[in-house]
Design a protein around this motif. Structure first.
Motif, mmCIF file in Angstrom:
data_model
loop_
_atom_site.group_PDB
_atom_site.id
_atom_site.type_symbol
_atom_site.label_atom_id
_atom_site.label_comp_id
_atom_site.label_asym_id
_atom_site.label_seq_id
_atom_site.Cartn_x
_atom_site.Cartn_y
_atom_site.Cartn_z
ATOM 1 N N VAL A 30 0.837 -1.198 0.000
ATOM 2 C CA VAL A 30 0.000 0.000 0.000
ATOM 3 C C VAL A 30 0.876 1.255 0.000
ATOM 4 O O VAL A 30 1.826 1.365 0.781
ATOM 5 C CB VAL A 30 -0.930 0.015 1.232
ATOM 6 N N LEU A 31 0.546 2.187 -0.877
ATOM 7 C CA LEU A 31 1.218 3.488 -0.915
ATOM 8 C C LEU A 31 0.145 4.548 -0.706
ATOM 9 O O LEU A 31 -0.508 5.002 -1.638
ATOM 10 C CB LEU A 31 1.934 3.701 -2.245
ATOM 11 N N GLN A 32 -0.041 4.913 0.551
ATOM 12 C CA GLN A 32 -1.130 5.801 0.941
ATOM 13 C C GLN A 32 -0.539 7.122 1.415
ATOM 14 O O GLN A 32 0.020 7.214 2.497
ATOM 15 C CB GLN A 32 -1.945 5.138 2.053
ATOM 16 N N ALA A 33 -0.644 8.163 0.562
ATOM 17 C CA ALA A 33 -0.071 9.470 0.873
ATOM 18 C C ALA A 33 -1.093 10.548 0.538
ATOM 19 O O ALA A 33 -1.081 11.128 -0.545
ATOM 20 C CB ALA A 33 1.218 9.684 0.088
ATOM 21 N N PRO A 34 -2.025 10.839 1.451
ATOM 22 C CA PRO A 34 -3.166 11.710 1.139
ATOM 23 C C PRO A 34 -2.806 13.154 0.847
ATOM 24 O O PRO A 34 -3.620 13.882 0.275
ATOM 25 C CB PRO A 34 -4.031 11.599 2.398
ATOM 26 N N THR A 35 -1.606 13.610 1.210
ATOM 27 C CA THR A 35 -1.238 15.002 0.946
ATOM 28 C C THR A 35 -0.707 15.206 -0.467
ATOM 29 O O THR A 35 -0.433 16.345 -0.863
ATOM 30 C CB THR A 35 -0.163 15.478 1.939
ATOM 31 N N LEU A 36 -0.568 14.120 -1.229
ATOM 32 C CA LEU A 36 0.014 14.206 -2.570
ATOM 33 C C LEU A 36 -1.010 13.852 -3.634
ATOM 34 O O LEU A 36 -2.008 13.181 -3.364
ATOM 35 C CB LEU A 36 1.225 13.274 -2.682
ATOM 36 N N LYS A 37 -0.720 14.280 -4.853
ATOM 37 C CA LYS A 37 -1.605 13.999 -5.988
ATOM 38 C C LYS A 37 -0.814 13.416 -7.143
ATOM 39 O O LYS A 37 0.375 13.709 -7.315
ATOM 40 C CB LYS A 37 -2.314 15.275 -6.457
ATOM 41 N N ARG A 38 -1.493 12.595 -7.922
ATOM 42 C CA ARG A 38 -0.916 12.093 -9.159
ATOM 43 C C ARG A 38 -0.932 13.203 -10.207
ATOM 44 O O ARG A 38 -1.529 14.270 -10.003
ATOM 45 C CB ARG A 38 -1.706 10.883 -9.667
ATOM 46 N N SER A 98 -5.994 12.199 -5.781
ATOM 47 C CA SER A 98 -5.239 12.097 -4.541
ATOM 48 C C SER A 98 -4.630 10.707 -4.394
ATOM 49 O O SER A 98 -5.214 9.703 -4.802
ATOM 50 C CB SER A 98 -6.151 12.399 -3.355
ATOM 51 N N LEU A 99 -3.463 10.659 -3.763
ATOM 52 C CA LEU A 99 -2.747 9.396 -3.593
ATOM 53 C C LEU A 99 -3.191 8.733 -2.286
ATOM 54 O O LEU A 99 -2.382 8.390 -1.433
ATOM 55 C CB LEU A 99 -1.247 9.651 -3.581
ATOM 56 N N VAL A 100 -4.511 8.543 -2.146
ATOM 57 C CA VAL A 100 -5.042 7.934 -0.929
ATOM 58 C C VAL A 100 -5.142 6.423 -1.053
ATOM 59 O O VAL A 100 -5.281 5.719 -0.054
ATOM 60 C CB VAL A 100 -6.428 8.509 -0.576
ATOM 61 N N ASN A 101 -5.089 5.916 -2.260
ATOM 62 C CA ASN A 101 -5.217 4.467 -2.472
ATOM 63 C C ASN A 101 -4.140 3.975 -3.415
ATOM 64 O O ASN A 101 -4.387 3.160 -4.297
ATOM 65 C CB ASN A 101 -6.602 4.133 -3.029
ATOM 66 N N GLY A 102 -2.928 4.483 -3.232
ATOM 67 C CA GLY A 102 -1.837 4.130 -4.127
ATOM 68 C C GLY A 102 -1.296 2.735 -3.887
ATOM 69 O O GLY A 102 -1.581 2.098 -2.873
#
Length: 601
Positions: free
Chosen positions: A504-512, A517-521
């Motif tokens: 899991v790569l979960q980083a909610p402060t970042l965007k693709r 949002s990178l909440v479900n990366g």
């Protein structure tokens, strides 16, 4: 009457002479003249366009060569006791040699007499010195060849006729650099040590492999920066794959890392333990996650919570069962053994089919007990090593980081030990490079046992230190590649960024790049890892760190790889090195731009 009219008609259409005047007067003649004029204009326009292109290319190449010469000549001043007399003359010769090395003689027919190159220096080393270089030359034009030099025109140059159209164009370039009296440089080399670095950079195999070229270029950069007399420069080394090894650079017992291993703590240990065949901590750590499992592009600090956790290449959370069968065709089970943690033994030779079939399926298990009497058995250690001696050759088997130092010998030794192996997660290297430049990780701030191991506990210096330069050079030979997502222990689930046991790569402060949002990366998504990398680069630059980014080798010429690295770099500080020689030249150019030199125009 009829006859008279007929004769008159015949006289009316009697052909006339085909002279120039007739052509102009006739319809077909007018068309011919118009076509001739248009063709002349088109050819003339093409010649003018080519002249413009040649001028722009020549001027850009001249300016680039002059920029390199200015920086190199500025660094060269440290080799001379004065800036007058024979010292000045020899320095000016050096400056011209730097320029000539990057500006091929006769480039696009450019002619530049010796007296059209100028190199001057003013000021004093104590107060600061200004270095100014200029160059001027002439290049032939195509347009006058077509139009002639006796026609009316505009521009500068000289013509062989009496008209105003020039037959040559003057090309000039100039710049200046400021050599500051003193500055403190903290430079970290964040260098790709992945498996593809064992390949050749280009078709010219005489230059050696990429890892060999990187060792040479990095060692020269270290020698040039730390070899200057009176410098105040420190250089650190951060080799990376999917992990960064900090063993020997940070204390394993510090509070920056908790030994509590939440994923699967059974039979894992920070120190070697022969009773359970454990290799201990190998030196790699897992990025902190908050209670919701979120990652952040942060340098953190040893005092922060949550802390880092040790990296362990462990068996699945629910455990793993090894089943032993007899040698009969009935495949009778003779025993089972449950493993809730590493290590685990597996067969490296012999057949995977230990007996026949059971319940209609072939019994073949790599992790089971082999049928052969004396198979080769290898132990899988908790750091991912696959041998019985504990030598580092797994995911954490990477050359350890070297903290900021002025010891060029120690740095060069570490650089020359770098080996190519493993997959690629660039932000892992960037994050540890950032920590090597963050004063929160100094011994003075972090406290005893928590900061970087150094005889100078004030390193890294406080960000407010006067004339402090904090610089990171990150190099990769391709884009992010976390490795295969299949297998019992998939690489995306076992690296320093994602954690241990999940991808899991979960980083909610970042965007693709598409704005989501990178909440479900996922660590299996190169796009998601790229987004996290750019978030790290942005945070580093916002913290005042200058980031030089380099793509290396022919395989790194893809648009995505170059675009990500260019966006990662500080403005104007991205480079592409197709060959080993190009990489060496780029490192030298960067070295000239660091320390005490600044281009001012």
């Amino acid at each position: 009457m009829m006859r008279s009219t007929d004769m008159t008609s015949r006289r009316r259409f009697k052909p006339e002479g085909r002279g120039a005047a007739a052509l102009v007067k006739g319809e077909e003649g007018a068309v011919t003249m118009i076509l001739a004029v248009c063709a002349s204009m088109m050819i003339g326009a093409m010649c003018t366009a080519l002249d413009t292109i040649h001028y722009e290319m020549t001027q850009a190449r001249m300016q680039m060569a002059l920029d390199v010469a200015t920086l190199s000549a500025g660094a060269d001043l440290s080799h001379y006791a004065s800036t007058s007399g024979s010292d000045l003359a020899n320095w000016q010769k050096d400056a011209r040699a730097y320029y000539d090395a990057n500006m091929p003689k006769g480039y696009l027919d450019l002619v530049m007499p010796d007296n059209k190159f100028s190199a001057t220096v003013s000021g004093t080393p104590a107060a600061g010195q200004t270095i100014k270089l200029s160059a001027s030359g002439s290049m032939p034009l195509l347009a006058p060849v077509f139009f002639g030099t006796n026609t009316t025109g505009s521009g500068s140059g000289s013509g062989s006729g009496s008209g105003n159209t020039p037959d040559v164009s003057t090309v000039t370039a100039s710049n200046a650099a400021l050599r500051l009296p003193k500055s403190t440089l903290e430079l970290v080399l964040v260098l790709d040590n992945t498996g593809s670095m064992a390949d050749y950079a280009s078709s010219d195999k005489t230059q050696g492999t990429k890892i060999a070229g990187l060792r040479t270029a990095a060692a020269r950069l270290v020698a040039n920066i730390l070899g200057q007399s009176g410098h105040d420069s420190y250089i650190g080394l951060v080799p990376f794959t999917t992990l960064v090894n900090v063993k020997g650079a940070l204390q394993s017992g510090g509070t920056w890392m908790t030994p509590k291993f939440a994923y699967n703590p059974k039979n894992v240990s920070m120190a070697p333990d022969s009773s359970i065949t454990q290799s201990g901590w190998g030196g790699c750590a897992v990025e902190p996650r908050d209670a919701s499992g979120n990652l952040y592009p942060k340098a953190y600090a040893p005092k922060d919570i949550p802390a880092f956790t040790p990296f362990y290449y462990n068996v699945p959370k629910a455990g793993f069962t090894v089943t032993t069968y007899d040698n009969s065709t009935k495949c009778n089970v003779t025993g089972t053994t449950s493993f809730m943690g590493g290590p685990l033994s597996y067969q490296t030779n012999g057949s995977l089919t230990y007996c026949g079939t059971k319940n209609g399926a072939t019994v073949a298990n790599l992790w089971g007990q082999p049928k052969t009497d004396k198979p080769t058995i290898t132990t899988l250690y908790q750091n991912g090593n696959t041998n019985s001696t504990g030598t580092m050759n797994g995911p954490c088997g990477i050359q350890p980081a070297k903290f900021l130092t002025q010891d060029s010998t120690a740095l060069t030794t570490a650089i020359n030990k770098m080996q190519a192996s493993g997959s690629t997660i660039i932000p892992t290297g960037l994050l540890w490079g950032w920590r090597m430049l963050s004063s929160d990780w100094s011994g003075n701030v972090a406290g005893a046992g928590n900061g970087w191991i150094s005889t100078d506990t004030s390193m890294p210096r406080p960000e407010t230190t006067q004339a402090l330069q904090r610089v990171a050079i990150v190099l990769t030979d391709g884009q992010n590649d976390p490795g295969t997502a299949s297998g019992i222990m998939p690489m995306p689930s076992f690296n320093g960024l994602s954690g241990v046991g999940n991808n899991v790569l979960q980083a909610p402060t970042l965007k693709r790049t598409n704005g989501t949002s990178l909440v479900n990366g996922s660590m299996s998504s190169v796009t998601d890892i790229n987004a996290f990398q750019l978030g790290v680069c942005t945070a580093m630059k916002n913290a005042g760190i200058v980031v030089y980014a380099i793509t290396f080798g022919a395989d790194a010429s893809s648009g995505v790889a170059q675009q990500v690295m260019q966006s990662c770099a500080s403005p104007g500080d991205y480079f592409h090195a197709p060959t080993n020689d190009d990489l060496d030249a780029i490192f030298q150019q960067i070295a000239g731009n660091l320390g005490v030199l600044r281009l001012t125009q």
